[in-house]
Enzyme design. Sequence first.
Site, PDB file in Angstrom:
ATOM      1  N   ASN A  10       0.773  -1.246  -0.225  1.00 36.15           N
ATOM      2  CA  ASN A  10      -0.007   0.196  -0.092  1.00 36.15           C
ATOM      3  C   ASN A  10       0.878   1.248   0.110  1.00 36.15           C
ATOM      4  O   ASN A  10       0.602   2.186  -0.714  1.00 36.15           O
ATOM      5  CB  ASN A  10      -0.927   0.019   1.359  1.00 36.15           C
ATOM      6  CG  ASN A  10      -1.961  -1.299   1.179  1.00 36.15           C
ATOM      7  OD1 ASN A  10      -1.878  -1.931   0.044  1.00 36.15           O
ATOM      8  ND2 ASN A  10      -2.591  -1.449   2.388  1.00 36.15           N
ATOM      9  N   HIS A  51     -17.799  37.473 -30.525  1.00 39.42           N
ATOM     10  CA  HIS A  51     -18.850  36.504 -30.902  1.00 39.42           C
ATOM     11  C   HIS A  51     -18.729  36.120 -32.510  1.00 39.42           C
ATOM     12  O   HIS A  51     -19.619  36.126 -33.410  1.00 39.42           O
ATOM     13  CB  HIS A  51     -19.935  37.545 -30.959  1.00 39.42           C
ATOM     14  CG  HIS A  51     -20.249  38.398 -29.624  1.00 39.42           C
ATOM     15  ND1 HIS A  51     -21.104  38.029 -28.736  1.00 39.42           N
ATOM     16  CD2 HIS A  51     -19.650  39.237 -29.182  1.00 39.42           C
ATOM     17  CE1 HIS A  51     -20.957  38.596 -27.754  1.00 39.42           C
ATOM     18  NE2 HIS A  51     -20.208  39.886 -27.929  1.00 39.42           N
ATOM     19  N   SER A  54      -8.504  13.841 -49.585  1.00 38.83           N
ATOM     20  CA  SER A  54      -9.589  13.131 -49.532  1.00 38.83           C
ATOM     21  C   SER A  54      -9.594  11.946 -50.304  1.00 38.83           C
ATOM     22  O   SER A  54      -8.875  12.152 -51.390  1.00 38.83           O
ATOM     23  CB  SER A  54     -10.547  13.841 -49.695  1.00 38.83           C
ATOM     24  OG  SER A  54     -11.859  13.459 -50.218  1.00 38.83           O
ATOM     25  N   LYS A 114      -9.228  18.427 -51.894  1.00 39.98           N
ATOM     26  CA  LYS A 114      -9.152  18.702 -50.458  1.00 39.98           C
ATOM     27  C   LYS A 114      -7.904  18.747 -49.800  1.00 39.98           C
ATOM     28  O   LYS A 114      -6.912  17.853 -50.364  1.00 39.98           O
ATOM     29  CB  LYS A 114     -10.041  17.648 -49.620  1.00 39.98           C
ATOM     30  CG  LYS A 114     -11.365  17.653 -49.959  1.00 39.98           C
ATOM     31  CD  LYS A 114     -12.159  19.027 -49.645  1.00 39.98           C
ATOM     32  CE  LYS A 114     -12.151  19.113 -48.144  1.00 39.98           C
ATOM     33  NZ  LYS A 114     -12.930  18.194 -47.532  1.00 39.98           N
ATOM     34  N   GLU A 159      -7.721  18.929 -36.121  1.00 39.67           N
ATOM     35  CA  GLU A 159      -8.790  18.365 -35.829  1.00 39.67           C
ATOM     36  C   GLU A 159      -8.773  17.289 -34.760  1.00 39.67           C
ATOM     37  O   GLU A 159      -9.747  17.271 -33.742  1.00 39.67           O
ATOM     38  CB  GLU A 159      -9.836  18.010 -37.024  1.00 39.67           C
ATOM     39  CG  GLU A 159     -10.164  18.979 -38.052  1.00 39.67           C
ATOM     40  CD  GLU A 159     -10.607  18.434 -39.322  1.00 39.67           C
ATOM     41  OE1 GLU A 159     -11.628  17.793 -39.402  1.00 39.67           O
ATOM     42  OE2 GLU A 159     -10.100  18.632 -40.411  1.00 39.67           O
TER      43      GLU A 159
HETATM   44  N1  ARG Z   1      -1.616  -3.879  -7.312  1.00 41.90           N
HETATM   45  C1  ARG Z   1      -1.926  -2.994  -6.194  1.00 41.90           C
HETATM   46  C2  ARG Z   1      -2.441  -1.609  -6.725  1.00 41.90           C
HETATM   47  O1  ARG Z   1      -2.016  -1.232  -7.830  1.00 41.90           O
HETATM   48  C3  ARG Z   1      -0.756  -2.827  -5.210  1.00 41.90           C
HETATM   49  C4  ARG Z   1      -1.259  -2.663  -3.860  1.00 41.90           C
HETATM   50  C5  ARG Z   1      -2.086  -3.862  -3.499  1.00 41.90           C
HETATM   51  N2  ARG Z   1      -2.289  -3.845  -2.025  1.00 41.90           N
HETATM   52  C6  ARG Z   1      -3.362  -4.665  -1.563  1.00 41.90           C
HETATM   53  N3  ARG Z   1      -3.577  -4.212  -0.245  1.00 41.90           N
HETATM   54  N4  ARG Z   1      -3.765  -5.401  -2.205  1.00 41.90           N
HETATM   55  O2  ARG Z   1      -3.173  -0.776  -5.827  1.00 41.90           O
END
Ligand code: ARG
Length: 455
Positions: free
Chosen positions: A107, A153, A274, A280, A287
């Site tokens: 995490n 405008h 085109s 064209k 675009e």
């Molecule tokens: N692949 C996960 C992500 O991108 C990594 C973290 C995963 N953490 C977990 N608690 N499963 O977020």
Amino acid sequence: MAKTWTGRFKKKLDADADRFNASISFDKKLFKYDVACGLAHTKALAKAKIITKQEAAKMASGLKRVLKKEKTIDFNEYEDVHSAVEMELVKLIGETGKKLHTGRSRNDLVATDTRLFVKDEITTLKALVKKLMKAIVDLAAKNTKTYMPGYTHMQQAQVITAGHWLMAYYSMLKRDLETLECAYSRVDVMPLGSGALAGSNYPIDRNLLAKELGFARACSNSIDGVADRDFLPDFCYFASMTAMHLSRMAEEIIIFNTIEFSFIEIDDSFATGSSIMPQKKNPDIAELIRGKAGRFFGGLMASLTLTKGLPLAYNKDLQEDKVILFRMADEIKEILFIAEKFLRNLHFKQERTGKHVENSFVYAVDVADYLVKKGVPFRSAHEATGKLVSYCIAQDKGFADISLAEAKEISGKFGEDIFRLFNAKSSVNSKLTDGSTSEKEVLKQIAAANKFLRA
Ligand code: ARG
């Protein structure tokens, strides 16, 4: 796919669920950042005496070898980039490698990897935005005497120069650079050491980690550290704003490129044809720049929705951040890159733009101001000039086609010198305010821009 977390499970993850759950197909892009985090973490573990100096050295050299092996790793074996780096390390150095993940979580790791990626992208993007700004300034410098109607405008309003018009887009991109700077300062905060959410059971020196990884500082709350993805909408907002600015410019270029306007010529190498209409010459590049803007707004909306109502701290939803981020980053780089080349292959047709302001009503404000200089209050001068315009339209004439006697019928203040007003150059150079369209002011804007871009 090989996993780092199988201990409590009696069954293997269903193959389809495994594929759905995995992020390796896209997060392998974070490989070098994940290794960098590993190297920094190894130092912090050694400093906290969780691993010995010898183990740290072994882990560090192993991680460097893992980095070098990138091309030969079969990433499909792994669930995500973090598992890939850790398990490849174990393959190379054995048991010691199993200590790498001490006191950290995927995490805090993924949040840190992603921030490192964004920081690098922002640095690349700043250079790309500046390159485009330089192309605009160079084109503006060639066009400080290219007179054309300015519009409000979509109606002819007053005479401006193409240089002045271009520098308006320079100003927008300068704001985009400021948005990038702001996004950078907010992403420049390091989550590592936050663990899964509660922090780490080891005295990991987070300042050391931040310094090693080049972050301005470590985050101050571990829950926010793993849950914060604000940098994603920040980034998407920059991309959206920039794409919106470029779409405005593209739209005007498309209009200026019509036969009806004929203000500009796009080099053949940047125009398309085109399959049926042989005559064209289409502005497809402009675009597409205009059309792609919508994708960025979609990304911005997706990035905000991703964390809307999301409980603290980490939830797997956050894995989706990278899908949005990588696409936004690639696409904004692409349009900035192509817009620069496109502008370098476009020129203003001075004779044609000038034709549009010959004997046109774009001088009406100058006429009213002429009367003001002769002592007429502006509101009355506006009224008299309006009457003059109306008279000319009824006679199917331009300002320059009427006689002084006809003008005097409307206001006795008109004199022979009124005919001097109907000249693009003098109209432009009669503007006295900072930032105006006068050649002197546009040259000032260009000089300031060049100075800024050199710095
Ligand atoms: N692949 C996960 C992500 O991108 C990594 C973290 C995963 N953490 C977990 N608690 N499963 O977020």
